[in-house]
Write an enzyme that holds these catalytic residues in place. Structure first.
Site, PDB file in Angstrom:
ATOM      1  N   LYS A 176      50.634  35.710  45.645  1.00  8.53           N
ATOM      2  CA  LYS A 176      51.036  36.500  46.809  1.00  8.53           C
ATOM      3  C   LYS A 176      52.311  36.005  47.489  1.00  8.53           C
ATOM      4  O   LYS A 176      53.023  36.787  48.131  1.00  8.53           O
ATOM      5  CB  LYS A 176      49.898  36.528  47.821  1.00  8.53           C
ATOM      6  CG  LYS A 176      48.718  37.396  47.412  1.00  8.53           C
ATOM      7  CD  LYS A 176      49.054  38.866  47.532  1.00  8.53           C
ATOM      8  CE  LYS A 176      47.815  39.740  47.408  1.00  8.53           C
ATOM      9  NZ  LYS A 176      48.109  41.166  47.608  1.00  8.53           N
ATOM     10  N   SER A 214      45.187  35.247  38.877  1.00  4.28           N
ATOM     11  CA  SER A 214      46.045  35.537  40.025  1.00  4.28           C
ATOM     12  C   SER A 214      45.869  34.606  41.209  1.00  4.28           C
ATOM     13  O   SER A 214      46.745  34.546  42.072  1.00  4.28           O
ATOM     14  CB  SER A 214      45.841  36.987  40.476  1.00  4.28           C
ATOM     15  OG  SER A 214      44.476  37.225  40.751  1.00  4.28           O
TER      16      SER A 214
END
Length: 413
Positions: A58, A312
């Site tokens: 992110k 992720s």
């Protein structure tokens, strides 16, 4: 191969984002999984964004979005909303760029993510029970104060930043055939799809892009089928990083054009994937980061070829980890919990313990209760936790208990 359709994010945008991120983020490693390759019959690689700054991908999109703000916008500060990973990415980017940041997080957010976000210097406000509720409050604050709203996925610069993973991945694994990753709002999937499909076109080849969602938080399959955003009325999954009830409009416009498929996995499959990553890959990965591994282990991807899974994020609450490990072991037949009602007389527990020991199972916990709604006078309820060796072994233990007159009720396993 035909040209890519006219899209809001281009390969040029992603390459420009990569230049902005140079020296800011880590070029995370790629690790081969021999164990998963044996299961699938094809080479499998992990793109380890769980080892990225702040523990997830992110920070890429957040930094690109914020680095492109004007001086007056930076002076007004930024506001964001997140269950944790986007929050930490915004906080890290804000600290590096000297921007004040306010982050809205849902009530009940994992304490490590809350503490980490505050530790990076952001002001954290707890609001609502879902990411969507926190997002609405963050937008309201932006409208009232003039702070710049940094959306977690529905923004061109954010999508371009996430797409830089695709450029790195193709450099690290040039013969890619298939790439899998989790999808919530869609920023990561959209960005990586643009990068890889555009580069594949330049190279004159195909790369298949597949998104994976938790089946209890899967807004993309119905939205793609309807060719319109279809919000969910409820989401419920341990994969809080992708627990998004409504796809982003911008990512959706890209995903429907470029992504080959979006598949779903169950909570038990997620738990098994996390156990696999811990035991076989020595990787701490949060549930949202493990959905691609779960899809491969479930056989959801046919003829994958050389495959990369984007892990992720690695920001998992230790308490959730304990629950997931127990659930994952139970789903694999390696942890069995039974409840047995029996006469409250001396020797009953010893008999049960003997049967379990002779069945080669290992007792890890016993709860002995004489009172409760289903317990009659003179009876006792015993709950036994056992370490077992697979589903067949569980059935053997249960068969041996029943052969001696006991009636075990399976709680887990």
């Amino acid at each position: 191969m035909t040209d890519l359709p006219n899209l809001p994010v281009t390969l040029d945008d992603i390459q420009a984002a990569a230049k902005l991120l140079d020296g800011v983020i880590a070029h995370t490693p790629v690790e081969m999984s021999r164990a998963l390759a044996r299961e699938t019959g094809s080479p499998v690689y992990f793109k380890c964004e769980n080892l990225q700054r702040a523990g997830s991908f992110k920070v890429r999109g957040a930094y690109v979005r914020m680095a492109k703000l004007s001086p007056s916008e930076k002076d007004r500060g930024v506001v964001a909303a997140s269950a944790g990973n986007h929050a930490q990415g915004v906080a890290v980017a804000a600290a590096r760029l000297g921007i004040t940041a306010r982050i809205y997080m849902p009530l009940g957010v994992a304490l490590p993510k809350l503490a980490a976000t505050r530790g990076h210097g952001a002001e954290v406000i707890l609001h609502g029970h879902t990411v969507d509720e926190a997002l609405a409050e963050a937008q309201r604050y932006a409208d009232e104060t003039g702070a710049v709203f940094v959306h977690p996925f529905d923004n061109v610069d954010v999508v371009a930043g996430q797409g830089t993973i695709g450029l790195e991945l193709l450099e690290q694994v040039p013969d890619l055939d298939t790439v899998l990753m989790g999808v919530g709002g869609g920023g990561l999937l959209a960005g990586v799809a643009v990068a890889l499909k555009a580069r594949a076109r330049e190279l004159g080849r195909e790369i298949r892009i597949i998104g994976v969602q938790a089946e209890n938080a899967a807004a993309y399959p119905p939205s793609l089928a309807a060719d319109a955003l279809v919000p969910l009325t409820r989401v419920s999954t341990i994969a809080d990083g992708i627990a998004v009830g409504r796809p982003g409009q911008l990512p959706f416009s890209i995903i429907r054009e470029l992504v080959d498929d979006v598949v779903t996995v169950s909570e038990d499959s997620l738990a098994r994937a996390l156990i696999f990553l811990l035991e076989r890959a020595k990787m701490v990965v949060e549930p949202a980061g493990a959905v691609g591994v779960a899809a491969l282990m479930d056989g959801k991807i046919e003829n994958p070829g050389t495959t990369a899974v984007i892990l992720s994020g690695g920001n998992i609450d230790p308490m959730l980890m304990l629950k997931v490990i127990q659930r994952g072991l139970a789903a694999a037949g390696r942890f069995l919990v039974v409840r047995i009602l029996l006469d409250d007389r001396p020797g009953s527990l010893a008999t049960i313990s003997r049967i379990i020991a002779e069945s080669d199972a290992n007792v890890t916990g016993v709860d002995h209760t004489r009172v409760g709604g289903s317990i009659s006078m003179g009876d006792v309820a015993i709950t036994i936790n056992m370490e077992t060796k697979g589903h067949e072994h569980c059935e053997l233990v249960l068969k041996n208990l029943r052969a001696d007159g006991f009636q075990p009720v399976v709680i887990h396993g």
